[in-house]
Design a protein around this motif. Sequence first.
Motif, PDB file in Angstrom:
ATOM      1  N   ARG A 103      -2.017  -4.607  18.217  1.00 33.94           N
ATOM      2  CA  ARG A 103      -1.876  -5.022  16.820  1.00 33.94           C
ATOM      3  C   ARG A 103      -3.199  -4.887  16.060  1.00 33.94           C
ATOM      4  O   ARG A 103      -3.219  -4.496  14.891  1.00 33.94           O
ATOM      5  N   ILE A 104      -4.295  -5.214  16.718  1.00 30.15           N
ATOM      6  CA  ILE A 104      -5.604  -5.069  16.073  1.00 30.15           C
ATOM      7  C   ILE A 104      -5.902  -3.596  15.803  1.00 30.15           C
ATOM      8  O   ILE A 104      -6.419  -3.227  14.735  1.00 30.15           O
ATOM      9  N   ALA A 105      -5.548  -2.733  16.766  1.00 30.77           N
ATOM     10  CA  ALA A 105      -5.764  -1.297  16.565  1.00 30.77           C
ATOM     11  C   ALA A 105      -4.897  -0.766  15.425  1.00 30.77           C
ATOM     12  O   ALA A 105      -5.351   0.062  14.621  1.00 30.77           O
ATOM     13  N   ALA A 106      -3.643  -1.244  15.333  1.00 28.96           N
ATOM     14  CA  ALA A 106      -2.774  -0.812  14.239  1.00 28.96           C
ATOM     15  C   ALA A 106      -3.305  -1.287  12.887  1.00 28.96           C
ATOM     16  O   ALA A 106      -3.264  -0.543  11.891  1.00 28.96           O
ATOM     17  N   ALA A 107      -3.821  -2.522  12.854  1.00 29.66           N
ATOM     18  CA  ALA A 107      -4.386  -3.026  11.601  1.00 29.66           C
ATOM     19  C   ALA A 107      -5.636  -2.246  11.211  1.00 29.66           C
ATOM     20  O   ALA A 107      -5.848  -1.943  10.023  1.00 29.66           O
ATOM     21  N   GLY A 108      -6.453  -1.906  12.199  1.00 27.32           N
ATOM     22  CA  GLY A 108      -7.626  -1.100  11.904  1.00 27.32           C
ATOM     23  C   GLY A 108      -7.271   0.284  11.401  1.00 27.32           C
ATOM     24  O   GLY A 108      -7.912   0.814  10.482  1.00 27.32           O
ATOM     25  N   GLU A 109      -6.231   0.892  11.980  1.00 27.97           N
ATOM     26  CA  GLU A 109      -5.780   2.197  11.513  1.00 27.97           C
ATOM     27  C   GLU A 109      -5.214   2.115  10.098  1.00 27.97           C
ATOM     28  O   GLU A 109      -5.433   3.016   9.273  1.00 27.97           O
ATOM     29  N   LEU A 110      -4.480   1.035   9.798  1.00 31.91           N
ATOM     30  CA  LEU A 110      -3.951   0.854   8.451  1.00 31.91           C
ATOM     31  C   LEU A 110      -5.068   0.662   7.437  1.00 31.91           C
ATOM     32  O   LEU A 110      -4.979   1.121   6.297  1.00 31.91           O
ATOM     33  N   LEU A 111      -6.136   0.009   7.863  1.00 32.31           N
ATOM     34  CA  LEU A 111      -7.234  -0.292   6.943  1.00 32.31           C
ATOM     35  C   LEU A 111      -8.124   0.916   6.696  1.00 32.31           C
ATOM     36  O   LEU A 111      -8.635   1.104   5.586  1.00 32.31           O
ATOM     37  N   THR A 112      -8.325   1.747   7.715  1.00 32.70           N
ATOM     38  CA  THR A 112      -9.269   2.855   7.614  1.00 32.70           C
ATOM     39  C   THR A 112      -8.616   4.223   7.595  1.00 32.70           C
ATOM     40  O   THR A 112      -9.294   5.220   7.336  1.00 32.70           O
ATOM     41  N   GLY A 113      -7.307   4.305   7.886  1.00 29.85           N
ATOM     42  CA  GLY A 113      -6.676   5.612   8.022  1.00 29.85           C
ATOM     43  C   GLY A 113      -6.565   6.354   6.709  1.00 29.85           C
ATOM     44  O   GLY A 113      -7.054   7.477   6.561  1.00 29.85           O
ATOM     45  N   ARG A 114      -5.947   5.734   5.726  1.00 27.46           N
ATOM     46  CA  ARG A 114      -5.732   6.384   4.428  1.00 27.46           C
ATOM     47  C   ARG A 114      -5.616   5.310   3.363  1.00 27.46           C
ATOM     48  O   ARG A 114      -5.234   4.173   3.648  1.00 27.46           O
ATOM     49  N   PRO A 115      -5.935   5.640   2.130  1.00 32.24           N
ATOM     50  CA  PRO A 115      -5.776   4.661   1.048  1.00 32.24           C
ATOM     51  C   PRO A 115      -4.305   4.395   0.760  1.00 32.24           C
ATOM     52  O   PRO A 115      -3.504   5.322   0.639  1.00 32.24           O
ATOM     53  N   VAL A 116      -3.942   3.143   0.665  1.00 33.68           N
ATOM     54  CA  VAL A 116      -2.554   2.746   0.455  1.00 33.68           C
ATOM     55  C   VAL A 116      -2.331   2.455  -1.023  1.00 33.68           C
ATOM     56  O   VAL A 116      -3.248   2.106  -1.765  1.00 33.68           O
ATOM     57  N   SER A 117      -1.079   2.651  -1.449  1.00 31.43           N
ATOM     58  CA  SER A 117      -0.621   2.258  -2.791  1.00 31.43           C
ATOM     59  C   SER A 117      -1.501   2.831  -3.896  1.00 31.43           C
ATOM     60  O   SER A 117      -1.941   2.122  -4.806  1.00 31.43           O
ATOM     61  N   LEU A 118      -1.755   4.130  -3.845  1.00 36.62           N
ATOM     62  CA  LEU A 118      -2.549   4.760  -4.902  1.00 36.62           C
ATOM     63  C   LEU A 118      -1.809   4.771  -6.230  1.00 36.62           C
ATOM     64  O   LEU A 118      -2.405   4.586  -7.297  1.00 36.62           O
ATOM     65  N   TYR A 119      -0.501   5.012  -6.179  1.00 35.01           N
ATOM     66  CA  TYR A 119       0.280   4.990  -7.418  1.00 35.01           C
ATOM     67  C   TYR A 119       0.338   3.575  -8.002  1.00 35.01           C
ATOM     68  O   TYR A 119       0.268   3.393  -9.222  1.00 35.01           O
ATOM     69  N   ALA A 120       0.492   2.586  -7.133  1.00 35.47           N
ATOM     70  CA  ALA A 120       0.528   1.203  -7.627  1.00 35.47           C
ATOM     71  C   ALA A 120      -0.791   0.815  -8.272  1.00 35.47           C
ATOM     72  O   ALA A 120      -0.814   0.125  -9.303  1.00 35.47           O
ATOM     73  N   ALA A 121      -1.907   1.243  -7.682  1.00 35.53           N
ATOM     74  CA  ALA A 121      -3.212   0.960  -8.290  1.00 35.53           C
ATOM     75  C   ALA A 121      -3.334   1.613  -9.658  1.00 35.53           C
ATOM     76  O   ALA A 121      -3.889   1.025 -10.605  1.00 35.53           O
ATOM     77  N   SER A 122      -2.803   2.826  -9.796  1.00 36.30           N
ATOM     78  CA  SER A 122      -2.832   3.498 -11.096  1.00 36.30           C
ATOM     79  C   SER A 122      -1.943   2.781 -12.112  1.00 36.30           C
ATOM     80  O   SER A 122      -2.287   2.701 -13.295  1.00 36.30           O
ATOM     81  N   VAL A 123      -0.804   2.265 -11.658  1.00 43.36           N
ATOM     82  CA  VAL A 123       0.063   1.497 -12.552  1.00 43.36           C
ATOM     83  C   VAL A 123      -0.643   0.236 -13.032  1.00 43.36           C
ATOM     84  O   VAL A 123      -0.551  -0.148 -14.214  1.00 43.36           O
ATOM     85  N   LEU A 124      -1.374  -0.418 -12.149  1.00 42.60           N
ATOM     86  CA  LEU A 124      -2.143  -1.598 -12.549  1.00 42.60           C
ATOM     87  C   LEU A 124      -3.212  -1.225 -13.569  1.00 42.60           C
ATOM     88  O   LEU A 124      -3.436  -1.956 -14.543  1.00 42.60           O
ATOM     89  N   ARG A 125      -3.895  -0.115 -13.334  1.00 42.49           N
ATOM     90  CA  ARG A 125      -4.920   0.331 -14.293  1.00 42.49           C
ATOM     91  C   ARG A 125      -4.312   0.606 -15.660  1.00 42.49           C
ATOM     92  O   ARG A 125      -4.817   0.146 -16.695  1.00 42.49           O
ATOM     93  N   ILE A 126      -3.218   1.354 -15.685  1.00 42.29           N
ATOM     94  CA  ILE A 126      -2.575   1.691 -16.957  1.00 42.29           C
ATOM     95  C   ILE A 126      -2.018   0.436 -17.623  1.00 42.29           C
ATOM     96  O   ILE A 126      -2.178   0.231 -18.830  1.00 42.29           O
ATOM     97  N   GLY A 127      -1.382  -0.424 -16.845  1.00 44.93           N
ATOM     98  CA  GLY A 127      -0.753  -1.607 -17.416  1.00 44.93           C
ATOM     99  C   GLY A 127      -1.750  -2.574 -18.016  1.00 44.93           C
ATOM    100  O   GLY A 127      -1.599  -3.003 -19.181  1.00 44.93           O
ATOM    101  N   TYR A 128      -2.797  -2.914 -17.265  1.00 47.52           N
ATOM    102  CA  TYR A 128      -3.755  -3.895 -17.776  1.00 47.52           C
ATOM    103  C   TYR A 128      -4.661  -3.296 -18.845  1.00 47.52           C
ATOM    104  O   TYR A 128      -5.073  -4.011 -19.771  1.00 47.52           O
ATOM    105  N   GLY A 129      -4.969  -2.006 -18.741  1.00 45.43           N
ATOM    106  CA  GLY A 129      -5.709  -1.383 -19.834  1.00 45.43           C
ATOM    107  C   GLY A 129      -4.923  -1.382 -21.128  1.00 45.43           C
ATOM    108  O   GLY A 129      -5.464  -1.659 -22.208  1.00 45.43           O
ATOM    109  N   LEU A 130      -3.607  -1.081 -21.044  1.00 44.89           N
ATOM    110  CA  LEU A 130      -2.766  -1.079 -22.231  1.00 44.89           C
ATOM    111  C   LEU A 130      -2.577  -2.488 -22.787  1.00 44.89           C
ATOM    112  O   LEU A 130      -2.621  -2.702 -24.011  1.00 44.89           O
ATOM    113  N   LEU A 131      -2.366  -3.461 -21.900  1.00 52.51           N
ATOM    114  CA  LEU A 131      -2.185  -4.835 -22.373  1.00 52.51           C
ATOM    115  C   LEU A 131      -3.422  -5.359 -23.089  1.00 52.51           C
ATOM    116  O   LEU A 131      -3.311  -5.991 -24.151  1.00 52.51           O
TER     117      LEU A 131
END
Length: 385
Positions: free
Chosen positions: A36-64
């Motif tokens: 489980r620790i190895a899986a968590a480490g792979e999730l943390l360092t393997g690839r960036p997660v939720s890139l589209y969601a981060a962009s939605v947050l940027r667009i949403g809060y910038g617009l608001l």
Amino acid sequence: MGNEQIPQIAPTAPAPHRSGDQRTTPPGPAQWLVDRIAAAGELLTGRPVSLYAASVLRIGYGLLYLIFLVREFPHRDEIWGPGSPWTPALARQLFDQTGWNSILTLSDSRTYFELCYALALVTSVLFLLGWRTRVMSPLFAVVVISFHARAIFMTDGGDNLILLMSVYLVLTACGRRWSLDARRHRLKEAGAGNAPRPVRSHLTRQLRDARVTLTTVVHNCGMFVIAAQVCFLYGSAGLYKVQGPSWGGGTALHSVLNLELFQPWPALSHLVDEHTVLIALAGYMTVLLQVAFPFVLFGRLKYPVLTMLLGMHIGIAVLMGLPLFSGAMIVADAVFLPDRFYAFLPHLCRRAAQRTGTRRPAPGRAAASGSVPSQGRPGVLSSKR
């Protein structure tokens, strides 16, 4: 020699069972924890997660925040400027006690304030568009903190949430999707597609890999913090409501709908308040959704929950006159939608545009359309006429 017998070879005995060969046995608790620790480490360092969601947050809060600054433009001096009843001197005295700070209190000049306000508008627009996000995201956070601290007694829940999210977005790679940075990166990759890549040394490659890994870890941690913040917000709000007698009795929404401070349209509020049973059920459902929200995020039940929360926030914006708070919560909920949902949205929009914008041609004009080429060889069609 012909009478000699060939010696019989005794069958080999099976190899003794080694204690280290336990492939068929299930792993023990220690091995499970290591996996489980190895899986968590792979999730943390393997690839960036939720890139589209981060962009939605940027667009949403910038617009608001841009809409917020434009809406308050006629009242900017009374809220944040030198003409405010909460003068810059009083704000600086409060900052000495609370530790806050604001660029708006560096000078009492009206010209300086107008320049800061123009800078805030430009920063919100550039952050919304995703231009040089590595620079604009910290600048946007400074703008939000400065305006929030300057008029800290005139804020609401929406301002507080935008403040927190603007700080968290500094850690994320919120310009990788749906931004001018992403467009510039695509054009750069297309221009350098056929060009030979320069030969880099081993140390340069290691430094580049270390930078990519560090950026990935910081981004993932930022997204996990944002998700945890939203879960804590919903969970704590639901638990506080459970402790109150008005929510337990089903009369909380009735009391809210009869407050003059939260009645942008009194006739609509009174019309909704006439349905007492539905109002009580809506109150119970609100508490249930908020308490159960952190526990339904890892299954498909989160999609109907997010849909009901969307309806709840739209109702708050319309009935209570809190559009900034509702918009901030709706944008925050977008972090829990997967990237495949956002990646499918452009295809869905194009398909809907094609269905609504394309009309079926008239029977007499079908042959005249030049969009479909003839399927036969040249001259075949004319020879048959």
